[in-house]
Design an enzyme around this catalytic site. Structure first.
Site, short mmCIF file in Angstrom:
data_model
loop_
_atom_site.label_atom_id
_atom_site.label_comp_id
_atom_site.label_asym_id
_atom_site.label_seq_id
_atom_site.Cartn_x
_atom_site.Cartn_y
_atom_site.Cartn_z
N ARG A 33 -3.34 -16.38 10.66
CA ARG A 33 -3.32 -16.86 9.27
C ARG A 33 -2.31 -17.98 9.06
O ARG A 33 -2.21 -18.50 7.95
CB ARG A 33 -2.95 -15.70 8.35
CG ARG A 33 -4.16 -14.99 7.72
CD ARG A 33 -3.64 -13.81 6.92
NE ARG A 33 -4.45 -13.44 5.81
CZ ARG A 33 -5.30 -12.40 5.81
NH1 ARG A 33 -5.49 -11.70 6.89
NH2 ARG A 33 -5.97 -12.10 4.72
N ARG A 92 -13.92 -4.41 -5.45
CA ARG A 92 -13.37 -3.52 -4.42
C ARG A 92 -12.14 -2.79 -4.96
O ARG A 92 -11.94 -1.60 -4.70
CB ARG A 92 -13.00 -4.31 -3.16
CG ARG A 92 -12.40 -3.41 -2.08
CD ARG A 92 -12.24 -4.11 -0.75
NE ARG A 92 -11.30 -5.22 -0.81
CZ ARG A 92 -11.07 -6.07 0.19
NH1 ARG A 92 -11.74 -5.92 1.32
NH2 ARG A 92 -10.20 -7.03 0.07
N LYS A 100 -14.90 -10.77 6.01
CA LYS A 100 -14.43 -10.63 7.40
C LYS A 100 -14.47 -9.16 7.85
O LYS A 100 -15.03 -8.84 8.89
CB LYS A 100 -13.01 -11.19 7.56
CG LYS A 100 -12.86 -12.65 7.13
CD LYS A 100 -11.45 -13.16 7.37
CE LYS A 100 -10.40 -12.48 6.52
NZ LYS A 100 -10.41 -12.85 5.09
N ARG A 131 -6.64 -0.58 -3.64
CA ARG A 131 -5.77 -1.58 -3.00
C ARG A 131 -5.02 -2.37 -4.08
O ARG A 131 -5.65 -3.01 -4.92
CB ARG A 131 -6.61 -2.53 -2.13
CG ARG A 131 -6.74 -2.04 -0.71
CD ARG A 131 -7.58 -2.96 0.12
NE ARG A 131 -7.03 -4.31 0.24
CZ ARG A 131 -7.49 -5.22 1.08
NH1 ARG A 131 -8.48 -4.90 1.88
NH2 ARG A 131 -6.97 -6.42 1.12
N ARG A 141 -3.11 -15.14 -3.51
CA ARG A 141 -3.66 -15.03 -2.14
C ARG A 141 -4.50 -16.26 -1.80
O ARG A 141 -4.47 -16.75 -0.68
CB ARG A 141 -4.48 -13.73 -2.00
CG ARG A 141 -3.60 -12.49 -2.02
CD ARG A 141 -4.40 -11.24 -2.31
NE ARG A 141 -5.32 -10.89 -1.24
CZ ARG A 141 -6.28 -9.99 -1.36
NH1 ARG A 141 -6.45 -9.34 -2.50
NH2 ARG A 141 -7.07 -9.72 -0.35
P1 B4P Z 1 -14.07 -8.39 2.88
O1 B4P Z 1 -14.38 -9.78 2.52
O2 B4P Z 1 -14.76 -7.79 4.05
O3 B4P Z 1 -12.53 -8.38 2.94
P2 B4P Z 1 -11.61 -9.28 3.94
O4 B4P Z 1 -11.93 -10.73 3.82
O5 B4P Z 1 -11.71 -8.69 5.29
O6 B4P Z 1 -10.22 -8.89 3.43
P3 B4P Z 1 -8.89 -9.64 2.96
O7 B4P Z 1 -8.77 -11.01 3.52
O8 B4P Z 1 -8.84 -9.47 1.49
O9 B4P Z 1 -7.76 -8.70 3.46
P4 B4P Z 1 -6.90 -8.45 4.77
O10 B4P Z 1 -7.04 -7.00 4.97
O11 B4P Z 1 -7.22 -9.33 5.93
O12 B4P Z 1 -14.45 -7.51 1.65
C1 B4P Z 1 -14.24 -7.88 0.30
C2 B4P Z 1 -15.21 -7.16 -0.60
O13 B4P Z 1 -16.43 -7.91 -0.63
C3 B4P Z 1 -15.61 -5.75 -0.17
O14 B4P Z 1 -15.63 -4.91 -1.31
C4 B4P Z 1 -17.01 -5.90 0.40
O15 B4P Z 1 -17.81 -4.76 0.22
C5 B4P Z 1 -17.55 -7.07 -0.41
N1 B4P Z 1 -18.55 -7.85 0.31
C6 B4P Z 1 -18.49 -8.22 1.62
N2 B4P Z 1 -19.58 -8.95 1.94
C7 B4P Z 1 -20.33 -9.06 0.80
C8 B4P Z 1 -21.58 -9.71 0.48
N3 B4P Z 1 -22.29 -10.39 1.39
N4 B4P Z 1 -22.04 -9.62 -0.80
C9 B4P Z 1 -21.35 -8.94 -1.73
N5 B4P Z 1 -20.17 -8.30 -1.50
C10 B4P Z 1 -19.67 -8.36 -0.24
O16 B4P Z 1 -5.42 -8.83 4.27
C11 B4P Z 1 -4.76 -8.18 3.20
C12 B4P Z 1 -3.31 -8.65 3.10
O17 B4P Z 1 -2.58 -8.22 4.30
C13 B4P Z 1 -3.06 -10.17 3.06
O18 B4P Z 1 -3.15 -10.69 1.74
C14 B4P Z 1 -1.63 -10.28 3.65
O19 B4P Z 1 -0.65 -9.99 2.70
C15 B4P Z 1 -1.62 -9.20 4.72
N6 B4P Z 1 -2.01 -9.75 6.05
C16 B4P Z 1 -3.14 -9.43 6.74
N7 B4P Z 1 -3.20 -10.13 7.90
C17 B4P Z 1 -2.07 -10.92 7.93
C18 B4P Z 1 -1.58 -11.88 8.85
N8 B4P Z 1 -2.25 -12.20 9.98
N9 B4P Z 1 -0.40 -12.50 8.57
C19 B4P Z 1 0.28 -12.20 7.46
N10 B4P Z 1 -0.13 -11.31 6.53
C20 B4P Z 1 -1.31 -10.66 6.77
#
Ligand code: B4P
Length: 196
Positions: free
Chosen positions: A89, A128, A14, A134, A146
């Protein structure tokens, strides 16, 4: 206004795809994860509270994240659209978002759900964690927690958007560019369909 939700489990891409999408479409990027991490880095009371939840792989309370989104929407009154990344979420967050957008006489145009297998997700997150520092990406027990939270609290809200026929699945495995192309195709199609 064109409002998009990027949906999917932790590590599904995302944040990665959002960065490219905001550049291409000029949308305002609202990532609740990034906003919470900023609060933590600045050691604000909100950040200190949020850290307790994030470190355990739990969701931060609804009222905290809904308040953050509300004030961001207020800050960007002239925006041509928003990209919601990692929000909503929970059912309560989805309902709050509908209400906030209705007040602005707009709505969600499209929800794109990135589909990635659990093995690949774990690999990405641990990878990551090695460089990002993190705390929620370094411990496999926290990562599994998670996923559990995602299945129980987040995945069910897809039904709300499916009923509205705004929901589309996207294959989230492959190169970042391949996935970006699929996402852009879906957005362009929806933009054409909603153009005045
Ligand atoms: P991404 O996949 O981009 O990470 P994300 O889904 O955006 O992040 P996530 O869901 O973990 O965290 P968030 O900040 O929303 O990247 C992951 C890795 O994969 C990276 O290293 C990237 O380089 C790699 N990658 C991406 N695409 C790739 C591909 N095609 N091939 C290979 N590698 C690839 O949330 C973090 C925490 O914050 C939550 O657990 C919660 O505690 C809190 N939080 C956030 N939003 C909330 C909400 N709305 N309500 C309540 N709590 C919340």
């Amino acid at each position: 206004m064109f409002n998009l939700i990027l949906f999917g489990p932790p590590g599904s891409g995302k944040g990665t795809q959002s960065e490219k999408l905001v550049e291409k479409y000029g949308l305002i990027h609202l990532s609740t994860g990034n906003l919470l991490r900023e609060e933590i880095a600045n050691r604000t009371p909100l950040g200190l509270e949020a850290k307790n939840f994030i470190d355990k792989g739990q969701l931060v309370p609804d009222e905290v994240v809904i308040g953050m989104i509300d004030s961001c929407l207020e800050h960007h009154k002239q925006a041509s659209g928003f990209l919601f990344d990692g929000f909503p979420r929970t059912t309560a967050q989805a309902q709050a978002l509908d209400k906030l957008l209705a007040l602005k006489k707009t709505e969600i145009a499209l929800v794109l759900s990135l589909e990635v297998g659990e093995e690949e997700l774990i690999k990405r997150l641990l990878n990551r964690g090695k460089t990002s520092g993190r705390s929620d990406d370094t411990n496999e027990t926290v990562i599994h927690q998670r996923f559990t939270v995602y299945k129980n609290e987040t995945a069910p809200i897809a039904d709300h958007y499916k009923k509205l026929k705004r929901f589309q699945s996207i294959k989230g495995e492959g190169t970042v560019e391949e996935i970006f192309d699929s996402i852009c195709q879906a957005i362009d199609k929806r933009m054409k369909a909603t153009a005045p």
